[in-house]
Design an enzyme around this catalytic site. Structure first.
Site, PDB file in Angstrom:
ATOM      1  N   ASP A   7      21.620 -27.334 -26.183  1.00  0.00           N
ATOM      2  CA  ASP A   7      22.213 -26.559 -25.098  1.00  0.00           C
ATOM      3  C   ASP A   7      23.710 -26.867 -25.044  1.00  0.00           C
ATOM      4  OD1 ASP A   7      22.480 -25.365 -22.239  1.00  0.00           O
ATOM      5  OD2 ASP A   7      20.365 -25.085 -22.736  1.00  0.00           O
ATOM      6  N   ASP A  39      20.752 -38.558 -11.428  1.00  0.00           N
ATOM      7  CA  ASP A  39      19.342 -38.213 -11.642  1.00  0.00           C
ATOM      8  C   ASP A  39      19.027 -37.987 -13.125  1.00  0.00           C
ATOM      9  OD1 ASP A  39      17.226 -38.273  -9.952  1.00  0.00           O
ATOM     10  OD2 ASP A  39      17.439 -36.232  -9.193  1.00  0.00           O
ATOM     11  N   HIS A  71      25.043 -25.411 -17.966  1.00  0.00           N
ATOM     12  CA  HIS A  71      23.713 -24.899 -18.273  1.00  0.00           C
ATOM     13  C   HIS A  71      22.802 -25.992 -18.821  1.00  0.00           C
ATOM     14  CE1 HIS A  71      20.641 -22.483 -20.411  1.00  0.00           C
ATOM     15  NE2 HIS A  71      20.860 -21.611 -19.437  1.00  0.00           N
ATOM     16  N   ASN A  95      12.395 -41.585  -7.758  1.00  0.00           N
ATOM     17  CA  ASN A  95      13.482 -42.564  -7.613  1.00  0.00           C
ATOM     18  C   ASN A  95      14.208 -42.422  -6.282  1.00  0.00           C
ATOM     19  OD1 ASN A  95      14.811 -40.161  -8.070  1.00  0.00           O
ATOM     20  ND2 ASN A  95      16.173 -40.959  -9.658  1.00  0.00           N
ATOM     21  N   VAL A 135      16.034 -34.671  -7.363  1.00  0.00           N
ATOM     22  CA  VAL A 135      14.887 -33.872  -7.780  1.00  0.00           C
ATOM     23  C   VAL A 135      14.110 -34.633  -8.834  1.00  0.00           C
ATOM     24  CG1 VAL A 135      16.025 -31.678  -7.276  1.00  0.00           C
ATOM     25  CG2 VAL A 135      16.249 -32.692  -9.551  1.00  0.00           C
ATOM     26  N   ASN A 138      16.537 -12.950 -21.795  1.00  0.00           N
ATOM     27  CA  ASN A 138      16.634 -12.199 -20.551  1.00  0.00           C
ATOM     28  C   ASN A 138      17.324 -10.854 -20.737  1.00  0.00           C
ATOM     29  OD1 ASN A 138      15.747 -14.368 -18.384  1.00  0.00           O
ATOM     30  ND2 ASN A 138      17.116 -15.386 -19.831  1.00  0.00           N
ATOM     31  N   TYR A 173       9.625 -16.662 -33.403  1.00  0.00           N
ATOM     32  CA  TYR A 173       8.905 -17.203 -34.570  1.00  0.00           C
ATOM     33  C   TYR A 173       7.499 -17.640 -34.164  1.00  0.00           C
ATOM     34  CZ  TYR A 173      13.432 -17.388 -36.960  1.00  0.00           C
ATOM     35  OH  TYR A 173      14.633 -17.064 -37.535  1.00  0.00           O
ATOM     36  N   VAL A 201       7.012 -21.205 -32.745  1.00  0.00           N
ATOM     37  CA  VAL A 201       7.797 -21.575 -31.563  1.00  0.00           C
ATOM     38  C   VAL A 201       7.081 -21.040 -30.327  1.00  0.00           C
ATOM     39  CG1 VAL A 201      10.011 -21.340 -30.377  1.00  0.00           C
ATOM     40  CG2 VAL A 201       9.947 -21.522 -32.866  1.00  0.00           C
ATOM     41  N   SER A 213      15.623 -19.398 -19.165  1.00  0.00           N
ATOM     42  CA  SER A 213      16.199 -20.717 -19.427  1.00  0.00           C
ATOM     43  C   SER A 213      15.572 -21.775 -18.544  1.00  0.00           C
ATOM     44  CB  SER A 213      17.703 -20.694 -19.166  1.00  0.00           C
ATOM     45  OG  SER A 213      18.367 -19.855 -20.063  1.00  0.00           O
TER      46      SER A 213
END
Length: 858
Positions: A68, A77, A101, A115, A119, A193, A204, A207, A254
């Site tokens: 990414d 976090d 992203h 923790n 989140v 998207n 593929y 995947v 994503s």
């Protein structure tokens, strides 16, 4: 158009690699974490991650690679779960996220759980390897993405998550994906998207392609769907980590893909020895079914169910029951499927949705050692069934039509033990109907003013050429639209220089966008030949189609005007074509042409702008008061592809009048006139090899032509026609042959009203012609060359006997007609085709004329 892989809120790529070991990790904490914003993470409840955490919540034994924009190494976090990353955009620098992203994706996957802050990811504790493949603006290239996968594999990653998408196929990416499968790494990718087909690398078969749904499990409108889709996960307002230690929501596929990657890591924590294929199958097996029963194009196998995925034993045939046609399970193209066959389960039924005419290849992995362990019968729509046999490693290819295809898999009779099979499918589209048209020389002509053509790129490097001839100044609109966004169109338009092959091209039209890939061109055009070239930007073969629409509106000018009376009649240019407009219902267009020798003149209408009411009349200058021929159905005849009028004309001057009850001025009619000089009254023998014999026998009334002034020399001769020609030849040489059949033998297919009744009967009575069983004469059956030879020999009373050798390789001495063929050959009455005679070939009218001419010295 799309020169790079684009990342956005809707498209992101991340890869998670997990290295398997023998350790199983179980939860050491309560079912739910104590993270401050857990209540904002509704997606975790939707995929039942909270329930799964009571069984397993972490996996620190494997590396999970996220391809990414990097990750925020300072985020409280994330920092405890991040390994030192790799920056492929700016090598040598850190993988610190400069876009945001990658941080969002990584948080969904593996924000530290339980923790007491922020989140929780699907994984509480993990080894996340950020690999930066996206630049600050969110762009990358397919080679960079492929390098990212290979880098992840080199670092030992066993789960790779890619929350980005590209519509372009790439060989480098393909090779990297295949290496990952061989290396034992699970690949997960966002479907994309674009509101289109599943993008790469998700497309593929190896995947996991992940689409996105809302909190109510409705599919996001922008989420890509199609036969390659495997799963869906929440992708709307997914709460996660943000740059700068912050938190917030993001949406799209994503956000969905890292949830599936987390589930894959938890499965490997429970079952570290599972293969990538097994992990994928367990994810599909345990998904919560949505939409249509079973797999479907919008939701795949259903919604990710993490709790079920970590608790359920792996099934080697989760598609059961599918032992009957009505219980057939979906087998998407470009995918893999697994099942079992054994003594108590001998048949599996599958069904496949075929998007276009083409072919599907199936590669089998079969645990049985028998070479043909499994019989597969394919039932393509509107095609007969095809049965093939599978052994381990076999690949077979089946032609298919667009629609549905059922597949029956059956254990071969000679196989005693149960076995497991895996089938991998690959679809290839057929060449479009315009092929071959890959070059200027093979450009497909486009005719008309409004044209629509469907094409595709069936092969790598394929490009489609079309030509369009502009007769007058005007305006041309060209639109090329793909049916899915994998087809990245480039449009070229050029004009051929007069008298040369050189084409002067406009700059390529490549203005489409990811959201609107259609190419549109509007331009002024002048008379001449234009070429239109349609290609795919990356020159890939693509399973998709495009539609080319061309509209041409001429600046209409009737160059033949004024030609409103016969005194103003325009000469036919070259004696062949007439064109013009009828701008008013009172307008008439007159043309004139001259016939220099007796000819057969044919008028055709390649194009008439109106559907009815177009009138044609032909006059001779010897009498202008009455038309020699006329019709009011020119348009109707044109639409059927028929001649308008065809007739014999003597030397002289002639006029054509055209008018229309429906006026038109923006399009031109086109009519053609063809003159064929008559030879012995025929228009089709001027350059024929049997011309002299046809003329000679026609003059003696032994053979005749047809009403349209044709002889049709290459047309087959029927038994009735041959008997008639033969008897006429005999009479012409003095033989006293009866003209009336008085015999008592009758044939049920030869009534007295048949035009050749007497000739057939006399030929039969003379022993020249034989009948058939069941009392049939078959008068209208074409006569073969062997029959022709035998009947000539009988009529001429030629001595026939069996010979020791044959002049022809296809007429052995044992052939029933060999004596006659050899006898006539020795007299040079018949000839073969080199060393062949073609005894079963149909005798043509020209061949019969020549044989009769020789046999009777006519």
């Amino acid at each position: 158009m799309k020169k790079s892989v684009n990342m956005s809120v809707a498209t992101a790529i991340s890869v998670a690699l997990v290295m398997a070991n023998n350790q199983t990790i179980y939860a050491a904490a309560p079912p739910a974490s104590n993270d401050y914003y857990l209540s904002n993470q509704l997606h975790l409840s939707q995929i039942r991650a909270l329930q799964a955490w009571s069984v397993v919540n972490s996996n620190e034994q494997i590396i999970i690679a996220v391809l990414d924009s990097g990750a925020d190494y300072k985020h409280p976090d994330l920092k405890d779960n991040l390994l030192p990353g790799v920056n492929l955009v700016n090598p040598g620098r850190s993988a610190q996220d400069d876009n945001g992203h990658g941080t969002e994706v990584t948080g969904v996957l593996a924000a530290s759980g339980n923790n007491s802050m922020g989140v929780s990811g699907v994984l509480w504790n993990a080894k996340i390897l950020p690999i930066k493949v996206l630049a600050k603006n969110g762009d990358t290239t397919e080679p960079t993405l492929a390098k990212g996968i290979n880098t992840a594999l080199d670092r030992g990653a066993k789960v790779i998550v890619m929350s980005l998408s590209s519509m372009a196929y790439s060989k480098e990416l393909t090779n990297a994906v295949q290496r990952a499968e061989r290396s034992g790494a699970v690949l997960i990718a966002a479907s994309g998207n674009e509101s289109s087909r599943v993008a790469y690398p998700a497309a593929y078969p190896t995947v996991v392609a992940v689409g996105a749904v809302r909190s109510n499990n409705e599919v996001l409108s922008q989420s890509n769907t199609g036969p390659e889709l495997n799963l869906v996960a929440p992708g709307f307002n997914v709460y996660t980590t943000k740059l700068g230690g912050k938190y917030g929501s993001f949406s799209g596929t994503s956000a969905a893909a890292p949830q599936v990657a987390g589930a894959a890591a938890l499965i490997l924590a429970r079952h570290p020895k599972l293969s990538p294929f097994d992990v994928r199958q367990l994810l599909y097996q345990t998904a919560t079914d949505l939409g249509e029963k079973g797999w479907d194009r919008k939701t795949g196998y259903g919604l990710l169910n993490v709790d079920k995925a970590v608790r359920t034993p792996l099934s080697y045939d989760f598609l059961e029951p599918n032992n009957q046609t009505y219980s057939a399970k979906a087998f998407p193209i470009e995918s893999q499927i697994r099942g079992n066959l054994g003594p108590k389960d001998t048949i599996d039924w599958l069904k496949m949705d075929i998007p276009y005419d083409g072919k599907v290849s199936f590669t089998a992995s079969v645990t049985s050692g028998v070479s043909s362990a499994m019989a597969a019968t394919f039932y393509p729509e509107n095609r007969p069934p095809i049965t093939q046999y599978f052994g381990n490693g076999d690949t077979i290819t089946v032609p298919v039509k667009a629609g549905s295809m059922n597949i029956r898999l059956m254990r071969n009779g000679g196989v005693n033990n149960a076995f497991t099979y895996v089938l991998t499918s690959k679809f290839s589209i057929n060449p479009d109907r315009n092929e071959p048209n890959d070059t200027q020389e093979t450009a497909r002509p486009l005719v008309g003013n409004q044209i629509s053509v469907t094409g595709n790129f069936h092969d790598e490097g394929d490009q489609d050429w079309f030509s369009y001839y502009v007769r007058e100044y005007g305006h041309m609109d060209v639109t090329v639209s793909p049916d899915n966004k994998r087809v990245d169109l480039v449009l070229g338009i050029g004009k051929q220089e007069p008298g040369k092959k050189t084409v002067v091209w406009d700059p390529n039209y490549d203005n489409g966008t990811k959201d609107n890939p259609t190419e549109r061109v509007q331009k002024e055009v002048s008379p001449g030949k234009y070429y239109i070239r349609v290609s795919e930007y990356n020159r890939n073969a693509v399973n998709g189609e495009y539609q080319l629409d061309l509209g041409y509106t001429p600046v209409k000018k009737d160059i033949n005007e004024p030609n409103d009376t016969y005194q103003q009649a325009s000469p036919l240019s070259g004696g062949t074509v007439m064109s013009g407009t009828i701008p008013t219902a009172t307008d008439s267009d007159w043309f004139q042409f001259t016939v220099n020798s007796e000819s057969y003149v044919t008028f055709r209408a390649p194009y008439i702008p109106v559907d009815s009411g177009f009138r044609f009349a032909l006059y001779s200058d010897r009498n202008m008061n009455y038309a020699m021929a006329s019709t009011n159905e020119v348009a109707e005849l044109s639409n059927r592809g028929n001649d308008i009028i065809g007739l014999r004309l003597q030397p002289g001057k002639y006029y054509v009048r055209l008018n229309s009850g429906t006026a038109f001025k923006y399009e031109s009619y086109r009519l053609t006139v063809t003159q064929q000089k008559l030879i012995a009254g025929y228009r089709d023998i001027s350059d024929h090899w049997a011309r002299s014999e046809i003329v000679r026998l026609s003059s003696r009334d032994i053979v005749n032509g047809f009403n349209d002034a044709s002889f049709k020399p290459n047309q087959a001769v029927t038994r009735a026609e041959f008997a008639t020609m033969l008897l006429k030849s005999m009479r012409a040489t003095g033989s006293k042959v009866a003209t009336t059949y008085t015999g008592k033998t009758t044939f049920r297919d030869m009534p007295k009203r048949h035009w050749a009744y007497h000739n057939l009967g006399v030929a039969y009575q003379l022993g020249i012609l034989k009948g058939y069983p069941k009392n049939e004469m078959k008068p209208d059956q074409p006569i073969s060359r062997a029959e022709m030879a035998v009947m000539i020999a009988r009529a001429r009373d030629v001595l026939m006997y069996n010979r020791g050798t044959s002049n022809y390789q296809d007429v052995p001495t044992s052939h029933w007609a060999s004596p006659a063929i050899e006898a006539l050959t020795s007299r040079n009455w018949v000839n073969g085709y080199g060393s062949s005679f073609k005894p079963n070939g149909r005798a043509t009218r020209a061949e019969v004329v020549v044989v009769l001419s020789k046999a009777y010295q006519l």
